[in-house]
Design a protein around this motif. Structure first.
Motif, PDB file in Angstrom:
ATOM      1  N   PRO A   1      34.261  35.835  37.439  1.00 21.29           N
ATOM      2  CA  PRO A   1      33.641  36.613  36.371  1.00 21.29           C
ATOM      3  C   PRO A   1      34.687  37.297  35.489  1.00 21.29           C
ATOM      4  N   VAL A   2      34.226  37.756  34.341  1.00 20.98           N
ATOM      5  CA  VAL A   2      35.031  38.553  33.423  1.00 20.98           C
ATOM      6  C   VAL A   2      34.325  39.899  33.284  1.00 20.98           C
ATOM      7  N   MET A   3      35.050  40.984  33.509  1.00 23.58           N
ATOM      8  CA  MET A   3      34.481  42.318  33.352  1.00 23.58           C
ATOM      9  C   MET A   3      35.103  42.957  32.117  1.00 23.58           C
ATOM     10  N   LEU A   4      34.262  43.409  31.231  1.00 24.17           N
ATOM     11  CA  LEU A   4      34.684  44.107  30.024  1.00 24.17           C
ATOM     12  C   LEU A   4      34.249  45.558  30.187  1.00 24.17           C
ATOM     13  N   VAL A   5      35.195  46.484  30.069  1.00 26.45           N
ATOM     14  CA  VAL A   5      34.923  47.887  30.359  1.00 26.45           C
ATOM     15  C   VAL A   5      35.441  48.767  29.226  1.00 26.45           C
ATOM     16  N   SER A   6      34.628  49.726  28.840  1.00 25.89           N
ATOM     17  CA  SER A   6      35.062  50.790  27.942  1.00 25.89           C
ATOM     18  C   SER A   6      34.542  52.094  28.520  1.00 25.89           C
ATOM     19  N   ARG A   7      34.842  53.178  27.869  1.00 22.13           N
ATOM     20  CA  ARG A   7      34.331  54.455  28.381  1.00 22.13           C
ATOM     21  C   ARG A   7      32.825  54.574  28.170  1.00 22.13           C
ATOM     22  N   TYR A   8      32.210  53.656  27.431  1.00 18.12           N
ATOM     23  CA  TYR A   8      30.785  53.724  27.115  1.00 18.12           C
ATOM     24  C   TYR A   8      29.914  52.780  27.924  1.00 18.12           C
ATOM     25  N   ARG A   9      30.462  51.622  28.306  1.00 15.25           N
ATOM     26  CA  ARG A   9      29.648  50.661  29.055  1.00 15.25           C
ATOM     27  C   ARG A   9      30.536  49.640  29.744  1.00 15.25           C
ATOM     28  N   ARG A  10      29.888  48.883  30.642  1.00 17.03           N
ATOM     29  CA  ARG A  10      30.570  47.830  31.386  1.00 17.03           C
ATOM     30  C   ARG A  10      29.683  46.596  31.351  1.00 17.03           C
ATOM     31  N   ALA A  11      30.312  45.455  31.174  1.00 20.03           N
ATOM     32  CA  ALA A  11      29.590  44.181  31.221  1.00 20.03           C
ATOM     33  C   ALA A  11      30.370  43.235  32.115  1.00 20.03           C
ATOM     34  N   ILE A  12      29.659  42.534  32.959  1.00 18.92           N
ATOM     35  CA  ILE A  12      30.265  41.507  33.799  1.00 18.92           C
ATOM     36  C   ILE A  12      29.623  40.186  33.402  1.00 18.92           C
ATOM     37  N   ILE A  13      30.453  39.236  33.010  1.00 15.23           N
ATOM     38  CA  ILE A  13      29.960  37.927  32.618  1.00 15.23           C
ATOM     39  C   ILE A  13      30.427  36.931  33.667  1.00 15.23           C
ATOM     40  N   THR A  14      29.468  36.283  34.300  1.00 18.10           N
ATOM     41  CA  THR A  14      29.759  35.313  35.341  1.00 18.10           C
ATOM     42  C   THR A  14      29.154  33.976  34.936  1.00 18.10           C
ATOM     43  N   GLU A  15      29.938  32.947  34.980  1.00 18.31           N
ATOM     44  CA  GLU A  15      29.436  31.605  34.674  1.00 18.31           C
ATOM     45  C   GLU A  15      28.680  31.076  35.884  1.00 18.31           C
ATOM     46  N   LEU A  16      27.540  30.474  35.635  1.00 14.26           N
ATOM     47  CA  LEU A  16      26.750  29.850  36.689  1.00 14.26           C
ATOM     48  C   LEU A  16      26.636  28.369  36.384  1.00 14.26           C
ATOM     49  N   SER A  17      26.517  27.581  37.416  1.00 14.89           N
ATOM     50  CA  SER A  17      26.307  26.148  37.224  1.00 14.89           C
ATOM     51  C   SER A  17      24.904  25.933  36.685  1.00 14.89           C
ATOM     52  N   ALA A  18      24.767  25.069  35.708  1.00 15.18           N
ATOM     53  CA  ALA A  18      23.464  24.827  35.090  1.00 15.18           C
ATOM     54  C   ALA A  18      22.430  24.302  36.083  1.00 15.18           C
TER      55      ALA A  18
END
Length: 174
Positions: A64-81
């Protein structure tokens, strides 16, 4: 450890699940409930933007890729179709600390407590006869339902909120 209650809203596409939830959540929050949501989509979606660093890192193969700021966090994980996703798996991954209630939009074929949304004019079959986990119906027209299956007015968000708070959450806590 306390686990939040989980309540779903199930219906065919175009019935108004998201519209209802966007009206319901502020009412529930006004009752000091902390709400999380899991929305199931049958479509591919892109949360990241081409050209951004996080997009480029994911395109390079990181997951996964985690994008973090002081306002929010998002984790993007690729899944197999071809991977089947389950609500149980998503709940296990969901950050639920401090939540009172997790609302779920979709996963209508899984067994968990849910309210079925119905618009008879759409001509879609009802889910509740085949799904014993449906605890109420919310319809824009009166329906004849079994005595143990409340029928709520889909256009009365306050009444739906009252059902969630006074019936569903009370049952969950007892």
């Amino acid at each position: 450890m306390f686990s939040p209650s989980v309540l779903g809203f199930a219906a065919t596409s175009g019935t108004g699940k998201t519209s209802l939830l966007t009206k319901l959540i502020p009412i529930l929050k006004a009752h000091n409930l902390q709400i999380g949501i899991i929305k199931h989509s049958h479509h591919d979606f892109e949360m990241d933007q081409p050209g951004k660093d996080s997009f480029r890192l994911r395109e390079a193969g990181a997951t996964p890729v985690m994008l973090v700021s002081r306002y929010r966090r998002a984790i993007i994980t690729e899944l197999s179709a071809d991977t089947d996703i389950s609500l149980t798996e998503q709940l296990a991954l969901f950050p639920n600390a401090g939540l009172d209630l997790i609302l779920v939009e979709g996963f209508r074929h899984e067994r968990y407590p849910k309210i079925e949304l119905v618009r008879p004019n759409l001509g879609k079959p009802l889910l509740y006869p085949e799904d014993p986990s449906i605890i109420a119906i919310a319809s824009d027209q009166p329906l004849l339902t079994p005595p143990d299956l409340p029928c709520l007015d889909l256009n009365d968000t306050q009444a739906i909120a009252k059902f969630v708070i006074e019936i569903f959450l009370k049952r969950q806590r007892d």
